[in-house]
Write a protein that holds these residues in place. Structure first.
Motif, PDB file in Angstrom:
ATOM      1  N   GLY A 175       0.813  -1.213   0.000  1.00  0.00           N
ATOM      2  CA  GLY A 175       0.000   0.000   0.000  1.00  0.00           C
ATOM      3  C   GLY A 175       0.842   1.256   0.000  1.00  0.00           C
ATOM      4  N   GLU A 176       1.984   1.206   0.687  1.00  0.00           N
ATOM      5  CA  GLU A 176       2.848   2.380   0.701  1.00  0.00           C
ATOM      6  C   GLU A 176       3.439   2.638  -0.686  1.00  0.00           C
ATOM      7  OE1 GLU A 176       6.530   4.343   3.205  1.00  0.00           O
ATOM      8  OE2 GLU A 176       5.433   2.641   4.024  1.00  0.00           O
ATOM      9  N   VAL A 177       3.812   1.589  -1.393  1.00  0.00           N
ATOM     10  CA  VAL A 177       4.320   1.782  -2.760  1.00  0.00           C
ATOM     11  C   VAL A 177       3.201   2.302  -3.664  1.00  0.00           C
ATOM     12  CG1 VAL A 177       5.450   0.673  -4.716  1.00  0.00           C
ATOM     13  CG2 VAL A 177       6.029  -0.031  -2.397  1.00  0.00           C
ATOM     14  N   GLN A 178       1.979   1.848  -3.430  1.00  0.00           N
ATOM     15  CA  GLN A 178       0.860   2.357  -4.222  1.00  0.00           C
ATOM     16  C   GLN A 178       0.679   3.857  -4.009  1.00  0.00           C
ATOM     17  OE1 GLN A 178      -0.959   0.582  -6.549  1.00  0.00           O
ATOM     18  NE2 GLN A 178      -1.672   2.647  -7.071  1.00  0.00           N
ATOM     19  N   GLU A 179       0.924   4.326  -2.783  1.00  0.00           N
ATOM     20  CA  GLU A 179       0.883   5.771  -2.529  1.00  0.00           C
ATOM     21  C   GLU A 179       1.898   6.501  -3.407  1.00  0.00           C
ATOM     22  OE1 GLU A 179      -0.858   7.701  -0.457  1.00  0.00           O
ATOM     23  OE2 GLU A 179      -1.898   6.326   0.888  1.00  0.00           O
ATOM     24  N   MET A 180       3.050   5.903  -3.603  1.00  0.00           N
ATOM     25  CA  MET A 180       4.069   6.507  -4.464  1.00  0.00           C
ATOM     26  C   MET A 180       3.568   6.590  -5.903  1.00  0.00           C
ATOM     27  SD  MET A 180       7.299   4.320  -2.974  1.00  0.00           S
ATOM     28  CE  MET A 180       8.637   5.271  -3.680  1.00  0.00           C
ATOM     29  N   ILE A 181       2.957   5.521  -6.361  1.00  0.00           N
ATOM     30  CA  ILE A 181       2.437   5.487  -7.733  1.00  0.00           C
ATOM     31  C   ILE A 181       1.358   6.553  -7.922  1.00  0.00           C
ATOM     32  CG2 ILE A 181       1.166   4.065  -9.390  1.00  0.00           C
ATOM     33  CD1 ILE A 181       2.560   1.611  -8.028  1.00  0.00           C
ATOM     34  N   ASP A 182       0.488   6.661  -6.932  1.00  0.00           N
ATOM     35  CA  ASP A 182      -0.624   7.612  -7.032  1.00  0.00           C
ATOM     36  C   ASP A 182      -0.136   9.054  -7.122  1.00  0.00           C
ATOM     37  OD1 ASP A 182      -2.351   5.474  -6.892  1.00  0.00           O
ATOM     38  OD2 ASP A 182      -2.822   5.741  -4.763  1.00  0.00           O
ATOM     39  N   ILE A 183       0.864   9.411  -6.330  1.00  0.00           N
ATOM     40  CA  ILE A 183       1.339  10.800  -6.370  1.00  0.00           C
ATOM     41  C   ILE A 183       2.067  11.077  -7.675  1.00  0.00           C
ATOM     42  CG2 ILE A 183       3.576  10.441  -5.241  1.00  0.00           C
ATOM     43  CD1 ILE A 183       1.145  13.394  -4.714  1.00  0.00           C
ATOM     44  N   CYS A 184       2.700  10.064  -8.260  1.00  0.00           N
ATOM     45  CA  CYS A 184       3.322  10.261  -9.576  1.00  0.00           C
ATOM     46  C   CYS A 184       2.258  10.593 -10.619  1.00  0.00           C
ATOM     47  CB  CYS A 184       4.103   9.023  -9.987  1.00  0.00           C
ATOM     48  SG  CYS A 184       5.655   8.779  -9.093  1.00  0.00           S
ATOM     49  N   ASP A 185       1.137   9.863 -10.590  1.00  0.00           N
ATOM     50  CA  ASP A 185       0.051  10.145 -11.527  1.00  0.00           C
ATOM     51  C   ASP A 185      -0.462  11.569 -11.343  1.00  0.00           C
ATOM     52  OD1 ASP A 185       0.274   7.571 -12.456  1.00  0.00           O
ATOM     53  OD2 ASP A 185      -1.470   6.799 -11.381  1.00  0.00           O
ATOM     54  N   PHE A 186      -0.625  11.986 -10.099  1.00  0.00           N
ATOM     55  CA  PHE A 186      -1.098  13.342  -9.819  1.00  0.00           C
ATOM     56  C   PHE A 186      -0.105  14.382 -10.328  1.00  0.00           C
ATOM     57  CE2 PHE A 186      -1.071  17.051  -7.027  1.00  0.00           C
ATOM     58  CZ  PHE A 186      -2.393  17.479  -7.132  1.00  0.00           C
ATOM     59  N   ALA A 187       1.174  14.153 -10.061  1.00  0.00           N
ATOM     60  CA  ALA A 187       2.192  15.135 -10.419  1.00  0.00           C
ATOM     61  C   ALA A 187       2.350  15.277 -11.932  1.00  0.00           C
ATOM     62  CB  ALA A 187       3.536  14.760  -9.784  1.00  0.00           C
ATOM     63  N   VAL A 188       2.160  14.183 -12.674  1.00  0.00           N
ATOM     64  CA  VAL A 188       2.245  14.272 -14.131  1.00  0.00           C
ATOM     65  C   VAL A 188       1.191  15.251 -14.654  1.00  0.00           C
ATOM     66  CG1 VAL A 188       1.941  13.011 -16.291  1.00  0.00           C
ATOM     67  CG2 VAL A 188       3.250  11.992 -14.443  1.00  0.00           C
ATOM     68  N   GLY A 189      -0.017  15.161 -14.145  1.00  0.00           N
ATOM     69  CA  GLY A 189      -1.046  16.116 -14.539  1.00  0.00           C
ATOM     70  C   GLY A 189      -0.709  17.527 -14.120  1.00  0.00           C
ATOM     71  N   LEU A 190      -0.129  17.656 -12.936  1.00  0.00           N
ATOM     72  CA  LEU A 190       0.237  18.978 -12.424  1.00  0.00           C
ATOM     73  C   LEU A 190       1.278  19.652 -13.314  1.00  0.00           C
ATOM     74  CD1 LEU A 190      -0.079  20.994 -10.022  1.00  0.00           C
ATOM     75  CD2 LEU A 190       1.881  19.831  -8.973  1.00  0.00           C
ATOM     76  N   SER A 191       2.120  18.846 -13.971  1.00  0.00           N
ATOM     77  CA  SER A 191       3.188  19.422 -14.795  1.00  0.00           C
ATOM     78  C   SER A 191       2.636  20.245 -15.958  1.00  0.00           C
ATOM     79  CB  SER A 191       4.105  18.317 -15.322  1.00  0.00           C
ATOM     80  OG  SER A 191       3.440  17.510 -16.295  1.00  0.00           O
ATOM     81  N   ARG A 192       1.382  20.076 -16.306  1.00  0.00           N
ATOM     82  CA  ARG A 192       0.748  20.874 -17.364  1.00  0.00           C
ATOM     83  C   ARG A 192      -0.261  21.872 -16.783  1.00  0.00           C
ATOM     84  NH1 ARG A 192       1.623  18.897 -22.553  1.00  0.00           N
ATOM     85  NH2 ARG A 192       2.821  16.962 -22.577  1.00  0.00           N
ATOM     86  N   GLN A 193      -0.189  22.070 -15.472  1.00  0.00           N
ATOM     87  CA  GLN A 193      -1.149  22.961 -14.826  1.00  0.00           C
ATOM     88  C   GLN A 193      -0.487  23.945 -13.866  1.00  0.00           C
ATOM     89  OE1 GLN A 193      -4.920  20.921 -13.531  1.00  0.00           O
ATOM     90  NE2 GLN A 193      -3.735  19.086 -13.994  1.00  0.00           N
ATOM     91  N   LEU A 194       0.757  24.298 -14.134  1.00  0.00           N
ATOM     92  CA  LEU A 194       1.439  25.276 -13.282  1.00  0.00           C
ATOM     93  C   LEU A 194       1.023  26.674 -13.736  1.00  0.00           C
ATOM     94  CD1 LEU A 194       4.975  23.627 -13.079  1.00  0.00           C
ATOM     95  CD2 LEU A 194       3.101  23.476 -11.429  1.00  0.00           C
ATOM     96  N   TYR A 195      -0.238  26.966 -13.475  1.00  0.00           N
ATOM     97  CA  TYR A 195      -0.822  28.197 -13.987  1.00  0.00           C
ATOM     98  C   TYR A 195      -0.397  29.406 -13.165  1.00  0.00           C
ATOM     99  CZ  TYR A 195      -4.105  24.788 -16.022  1.00  0.00           C
ATOM    100  OH  TYR A 195      -4.669  23.731 -16.684  1.00  0.00           O
ATOM    101  N   GLY A 196      -0.425  30.575 -13.818  1.00  0.00           N
ATOM    102  CA  GLY A 196      -0.287  31.847 -13.133  1.00  0.00           C
ATOM    103  C   GLY A 196      -1.490  32.719 -13.438  1.00  0.00           C
ATOM    104  N   LEU A 197      -1.545  33.899 -12.867  1.00  0.00           N
ATOM    105  CA  LEU A 197      -2.662  34.812 -13.059  1.00  0.00           C
ATOM    106  C   LEU A 197      -2.283  35.929 -14.021  1.00  0.00           C
ATOM    107  CD1 LEU A 197      -3.793  35.219  -9.333  1.00  0.00           C
ATOM    108  CD2 LEU A 197      -4.828  33.746 -11.072  1.00  0.00           C
ATOM    109  N   THR A 198      -3.249  36.413 -14.751  1.00  0.00           N
ATOM    110  CA  THR A 198      -3.113  37.657 -15.497  1.00  0.00           C
ATOM    111  C   THR A 198      -3.906  38.716 -14.740  1.00  0.00           C
ATOM    112  OG1 THR A 198      -2.904  36.496 -17.599  1.00  0.00           O
ATOM    113  CG2 THR A 198      -3.508  38.829 -17.682  1.00  0.00           C
TER     114      THR A 198
END
Length: 337
Positions: A175-198
């Motif tokens: 289960g602990e390794v699965q937590e690692m896998i899950d955060i990798c999936d989340f972070a991959v999506g985040l890499s295209r969502q580092l938004y800023g404001l106008t």
């Protein structure tokens, strides 16, 4: 492993395992006392520790009583290490002895890094930062995606090692390794969502734009009871944000860190152009971790552990205006009636 319906529990590293042939109720009395906890103490720290001891006993008693550990894993200690990528050349040192709480046996002896070694490693990581920060965030996310792939492939092997080194049941290790896998999936999506404001400007024909920039080298200090998941929670996010990482695991669970580092090395090789020093692991005790908190080349330290440790980390970081993220032992509320 327990024999004759009893259970074995390990005391300090230099002591012999204590074998008890008794019931759950007796263990609930004995085990907290073996940790130095007074059975009638109402101090919050003692209550938390006794609660955790109770969790350990009730969670593992039946499995320990009815199942031989080797049979449950179908592997010897050495086979588990080899399957996780740890071979004899990795534990040829004499500085740090690693025991398994499963049966109290010694499973490895490691060479540790000196404070000077750590300073050198931080220098390499700082150079990696100057390269990695310029890599586009979606490309950085690709490295984290590969990390998730490798963790999926190694989930069973790494999960077994987690169970062996810190004493969790196998399902908790997996289960602990699965937590690692899950955060990798989340972070991959985040890499295209580092938004800023106008933001609207009071100047005619102008507008303001907010952008996020990498902070720098991220130091990570983890505890023995969750040896790999908190590292990955920090690492996956730091990497997509453009920050290299340097990890100081607990001296009680260095083997899981070494196995994870080997996974990362395969990931960086697959990635192709990751800078040297992007992901590093320190093997050592408190003095090695203190170098991270005192080095101005380490912009942020994320530390998981006791409140005493957190006080030390937070104080040292504040002295140099560094930033820290602290996940400490005092954050678990409990209501008693």
């Amino acid at each position: 492993p327990a024999r004759h319906g009893g259970a074995s529990f390990l005391g300090p590293a230099h002591a012999k395992p204590v074998e008890i042939h008794t019931s759950k109720d007796a263990l609930l009395t004995y085990f907290p006392a073996s940790l130095g906890l007074h059975p009638t103490s109402q101090h919050p720290r003692s209550l938390r520790s006794k609660c955790y001891a109770r969790y350990l006993i009730l969670g593992f008693y039946d499995a320990i009583r009815h199942t031989d550990w080797k049979e449950a894993f179908h592997m010897t200690h050495q086979e588990i290490l080899i399957a996780a990528g740890i071979n004899k050349t990795d534990f040829s040192g004499e500085d740090l002895t690693v025991f398994t709480p499963v049966d109290g046996s010694e499973i490895a002896r490691l060479k540790t890094h000196t404070p000077d070694d750590v300073t050198t490693m931080i220098g390499h990581t700082a150079k990696a930062f100057n390269i990695w920060r310029r890599v586009p965030a979606p490309r950085r996310g690709e490295l984290v995606r590969l990390l998730g792939e490798e963790l999926r492939a190694e989930k069973e092997n790494l999960g077994r090692l987690v169970a062996l080194e810190c004493g969790k049941i196998l399902q908790e290790g997996l289960g602990e390794v699965q937590e690692m896998i899950d955060i990798c999936d989340f972070a991959v999506g985040l890499s295209r969502q580092l938004y800023g404001l106008t933001i609207a400007s009071e100047r005619p024909g102008h507008s303001m734009r907010e952008t996020w920039h990498p902070m720098g080298v991220c130091g990570i200090i983890t505890a023995f009871n969750f040896p790999v998941a908190p590292w990955c929670w920090n690492t996956a996010l730091a990497l997509v944000c453009g920050d290299p990482v340097i990890w100081k695991p607990s001296e009680k669970t260095p083997l899981t860190a070494l196995a994870t580092q080997k996974i990362c090395e395969r990931v960086m090789e697959r990635f192709g152009d990751a800078p040297d020093g992007l992901i590093q692991t320190i093997i050592g005790e408190r003095d090695a971790g203190e170098v991270l908190t005192m080095s101005r080349d380490v912009a942020i330290v994320s530390a998981t552990g006791s409140t005493r440790m957190g006080h030390s980390v937070g104080t040292k970081m504040a002295e140099r205006f560094g930033r820290c993220i602290l996940e400490l032992g005092g954050n678990n509320a409990m209501v008693g009636a």
